[in-house]
Design a protein around this motif. Structure first.
Motif, mmCIF file in Angstrom:
data_model
loop_
_atom_site.group_PDB
_atom_site.id
_atom_site.type_symbol
_atom_site.label_atom_id
_atom_site.label_comp_id
_atom_site.label_asym_id
_atom_site.label_seq_id
_atom_site.Cartn_x
_atom_site.Cartn_y
_atom_site.Cartn_z
ATOM 1 N N LEU A 1 -22.811 25.453 0.084
ATOM 2 C CA LEU A 1 -23.801 25.991 1.020
ATOM 3 C C LEU A 1 -24.067 27.468 0.783
ATOM 4 O O LEU A 1 -23.160 28.220 0.462
ATOM 5 N N HIS B 1 -11.793 25.433 14.296
ATOM 6 C CA HIS B 1 -12.087 23.998 14.178
ATOM 7 C C HIS B 1 -11.339 23.323 13.022
ATOM 8 O O HIS B 1 -11.207 22.115 13.003
ATOM 9 N N PHE B 2 -10.819 24.123 12.054
ATOM 10 C CA PHE B 2 -10.057 23.472 10.986
ATOM 11 C C PHE B 2 -8.833 22.751 11.542
ATOM 12 O O PHE B 2 -8.404 21.743 10.999
ATOM 13 N N ARG C 1 -12.123 21.008 0.071
ATOM 14 C CA ARG C 1 -11.166 21.689 0.967
ATOM 15 C C ARG C 1 -9.808 21.126 0.603
ATOM 16 O O ARG C 1 -9.433 20.069 1.094
ATOM 17 N N ARG D 1 -28.226 32.051 8.799
ATOM 18 C CA ARG D 1 -27.145 32.786 9.456
ATOM 19 C C ARG D 1 -26.961 34.194 8.934
ATOM 20 O O ARG D 1 -25.926 34.810 9.205
ATOM 21 N N LYS E 1 -9.464 19.132 12.542
ATOM 22 C CA LYS E 1 -9.747 18.122 11.521
ATOM 23 C C LYS E 1 -8.579 17.138 11.443
ATOM 24 O O LYS E 1 -7.420 17.556 11.392
ATOM 25 N N HIS F 1 -9.682 30.127 9.433
ATOM 26 C CA HIS F 1 -9.330 28.766 9.019
ATOM 27 C C HIS F 1 -8.212 28.709 7.980
ATOM 28 O O HIS F 1 -7.284 27.927 8.095
ATOM 29 N N GLU G 1 -17.401 26.259 -1.117
ATOM 30 C CA GLU G 1 -18.547 25.607 -0.471
ATOM 31 C C GLU G 1 -19.775 25.746 -1.368
ATOM 32 O O GLU G 1 -19.934 26.767 -2.046
ATOM 33 N N LYS H 1 -14.401 31.765 16.907
ATOM 34 C CA LYS H 1 -13.950 32.741 15.934
ATOM 35 C C LYS H 1 -15.159 33.402 15.278
ATOM 36 O O LYS H 1 -16.237 32.839 15.348
ATOM 37 N N ASP I 1 -14.920 35.330 8.211
ATOM 38 C CA ASP I 1 -15.482 34.030 8.592
ATOM 39 C C ASP I 1 -14.500 32.892 8.304
ATOM 40 O O ASP I 1 -14.408 31.948 9.078
ATOM 41 N N MET I 2 -13.800 32.979 7.205
ATOM 42 C CA MET I 2 -13.019 31.822 6.742
ATOM 43 C C MET I 2 -11.522 32.095 6.566
ATOM 44 O O MET I 2 -10.703 31.230 6.848
ATOM 45 N N LYS J 1 -19.246 30.991 -0.761
ATOM 46 C CA LYS J 1 -20.518 30.271 -0.617
ATOM 47 C C LYS J 1 -21.174 30.113 -1.986
ATOM 48 O O LYS J 1 -20.957 30.922 -2.892
HETATM 49 C C1 BG6 Z 1 -17.370 27.809 9.819
HETATM 50 C C2 BG6 Z 1 -17.892 28.976 9.044
HETATM 51 O O1 BG6 Z 1 -16.401 28.236 10.748
HETATM 52 O O2 BG6 Z 1 -16.795 26.876 8.947
HETATM 53 C C3 BG6 Z 1 -18.900 28.501 8.021
HETATM 54 O O3 BG6 Z 1 -18.494 29.926 9.924
HETATM 55 C C4 BG6 Z 1 -18.322 27.410 7.160
HETATM 56 O O4 BG6 Z 1 -19.339 29.589 7.212
HETATM 57 C C5 BG6 Z 1 -17.707 26.309 8.026
HETATM 58 O O5 BG6 Z 1 -19.330 26.864 6.340
HETATM 59 C C6 BG6 Z 1 -16.994 25.277 7.196
HETATM 60 O O6 BG6 Z 1 -16.580 24.241 8.053
HETATM 61 P P1 BG6 Z 1 -16.442 22.763 7.542
HETATM 62 O O7 BG6 Z 1 -15.893 22.004 8.702
HETATM 63 O O8 BG6 Z 1 -17.797 22.315 7.137
HETATM 64 O O9 BG6 Z 1 -15.499 22.818 6.377
#
Ligand code: BG6
Length: 468
Positions: free
Chosen positions: A214, A174-175, A329, A219, A178, A236, A212, A144, A231-232, A322
């Motif tokens: 971060l 990837h969410f 989460r 990036r 989890k 996700h 987040e 994505k 992105d999110m 960010k």
């Molecule tokens: C990624 C985003 O898909 O997911 C990132 O590109 C983000 O910006 C990350 O930090 C968060 O994933 P996780 O698994 O750490 O919650």
């Protein structure tokens, strides 16, 4: 034919995602025996040789791997890594795959092409795979964001289908890999207690909140083009919303699950720009690789609606960004308050907000249910109490896979239960159209805060559940 061994081609093998997640994930899958006898071909724009790639992989494991790298396991992993630079073109890819297949002694084996490249590069790589005749016996994983808006996603899907069949394409989010995200399905559909109240009659609103701490790290190049919404949110957060809001599927299988999620997305009302707060943290424009006039948002909060029988009138509030105050989460369901209160004014009822059921998508599931109860002592004073669950405390241990590991394995096995569909993704871009075309201005926020002040108006008269 047999699923294993396979040849894995990792395109974007020196990029941020590969270093953080994909190489450590493949290492774990390999050293735990999940992917017996595979070979992994790294591909990227970097002019490396196999030794150089092995060194890069090793440093990625040392920096980002969550597990100890034992010497024997490392030697075994290093031994299955090869590398070809993208500059070699289709023929070099083809030769590398043939070499890998013959060294596996499995000339007819299956292949997994993992494209960890920005949306702008995805199509040219797909075409190169077509030109290299690396299509049959192959699955392709697409990262994505899938496209950047409706038009580009439609074109990308169409052009992808010129090379690969839909059954070969695994669009990853990837969410959904989890453990706690899958636990939402178990929780909702394996119990009789909650499903009857999972609707507009009992639920006041829902929050999906993923702050987040971060920043951008290295990036900026990717993020400047992408921003927090692409992105999110469109990825996700909306996929998680799909799991929360969907009807019970007819079976726990890929097609019925996708169908129910897609019905949720079809019922979503278009996102209204006035219901969106875009933010950017102070200092973002001074970071390396960021345009000094950048309009990219590093924060989004929004309100959206699912206009169907179950959810009409129940707002869903989403937030992510960010450099915020905390990394969390959570998904929090706020229940309606009782129709009448028999408790005297000042007893405390209602003062601490409604009852909540909260899911925490941390590495291991956590859940809590908050409710009012009596404070010990004379009279009737109420306090907010809660039931807490943490998977960690149960002693239940399985072979826990991280999200990416689980999804790579599923793609190799051909199981698409936790993958997204072209239709769903196109619909999510469609509901985003007016926001993307007429975005509200970005508002600055202080790093370490919870975002621009306007987030409170957005959710009023409710309040953000975080910070706890
Ligand atoms: C990624 C985003 O898909 O997911 C990132 O590109 C983000 O910006 C990350 O930090 C968060 O994933 P996780 O698994 O750490 O919650």
């Amino acid at each position: 034919g047999p699923r294993f061994p396979q040849v894995v081609m990792l395109v974007g093998a020196t990029g941020d995602l590969a270093r953080r997640k994909l190489l450590p994930g493949l290492f774990h899958l390999c050293s735990s025996g999940f992917i017996p006898g595979c070979r992994i071909i790294g591909v990227s724009l970097d002019e490396l040789d196999t030794e150089g790639f092995r060194a890069a992989a090793r440093s990625a494991l040392d920096e980002f791997g969550s597990r100890k790298v034992l010497p024997a396991a490392w030697d075994a992993f290093a031994g299955i890594l090869d590398y070809v630079p993208l500059s070699g073109g289709a023929q070099a890819l083809r030769r590398a795959v043939e070499r890998a297949e013959s060294s596996l002694g499995a000339p007819e084996c299956r292949r997994l092409h993992y494209l960890s490249v920005p949306p702008s590069a995805a199509l040219s790589v797909v075409r190169m795979l077509g030109a290299a005749e690396l299509v049959e016996r192959s699955h392709i994983v697409m990262e994505k964001p899938f496209g950047t808006d409706l038009a580009s996603a439609v074109i990308l899907n169409r052009q992808l289908h010129e090379v690969f069949d839909e059954e070969q394409i695994f669009r990853i989010d990837h969410f959904l890999g989890k453990e706690p995200a899958q636990n939402i399905l178990a929780f909702r559909f394996a119990n009789g207690l909650f499903e009857p109240i999972w609707n507009r009659n009992f639920i006041d609103h829902v929050q999906i909140d993923v702050p987040e701490t971060l920043g951008l790290g290295k990036r900026a190049g990717f993020y400047e083009q992408t921003g927090a919404y692409r992105d999110m949110v469109v990825t996700h957060l909306f996929q998680i919303l799909g799991f929360m809001a969907m009807e019970p599927p007819t079976a726990l299988e890929p097609a019925p699950i996708s169908e129910e999620k897609n019905k949720v997305f079809r019922s979503m009302l278009p996102i209204v720009p006035a219901d969106v707060v875009r933010g950017q943290y102070s200092g973002y424009r001074q970071e390396e690789g960021v345009d000094p006039d950048s309009d990219t948002e590093t924060f989004v909060a929004l309100k959206c609606h699912i206009d169907n029988w179950r959810w009409a009138g129940v707002p869903f509030f989403l937030r992510t960004g960010k450099r915020l105050a905390e990394g969390q989460r959570i998904i929090s369901i706020a229940f309606r308050e009782p129709p009448k209160s028999m408790f005297p004014p000042g007893s405390g009822v209602g003062a601490q907000g409604p009852d909540h059921l909260t899911f925490d998508l941390a590495d291991a599931s956590k859940m809590s249910l908050s409710f009012y109860g009596k404070r010990p002592g004379p009279g009737m004073r109420l306090d907010k109490l809660s039931l807490q669950f943490a998977m960690r405390d149960t002693g239940l241990v399985g072979e826990v896979l991280e999200a990416y590991e689980r999804l790579i394995l599923d793609a190799m096995r051909g199981d698409r239960t936790l993958f997204t569909t072209a239709e769903g993704i196109e619909r999510l871009w469609q509901v985003s159209t007016s926001l993307l075309e007429t975005p509200p201005p970005v508002r600055l926020y202080e790093p370490g805060s919870w975002g621009p002040k306007a987030i409170h108006q957005l959710i009023a008269p409710h309040a953000w559940r975080l910070p706890f």
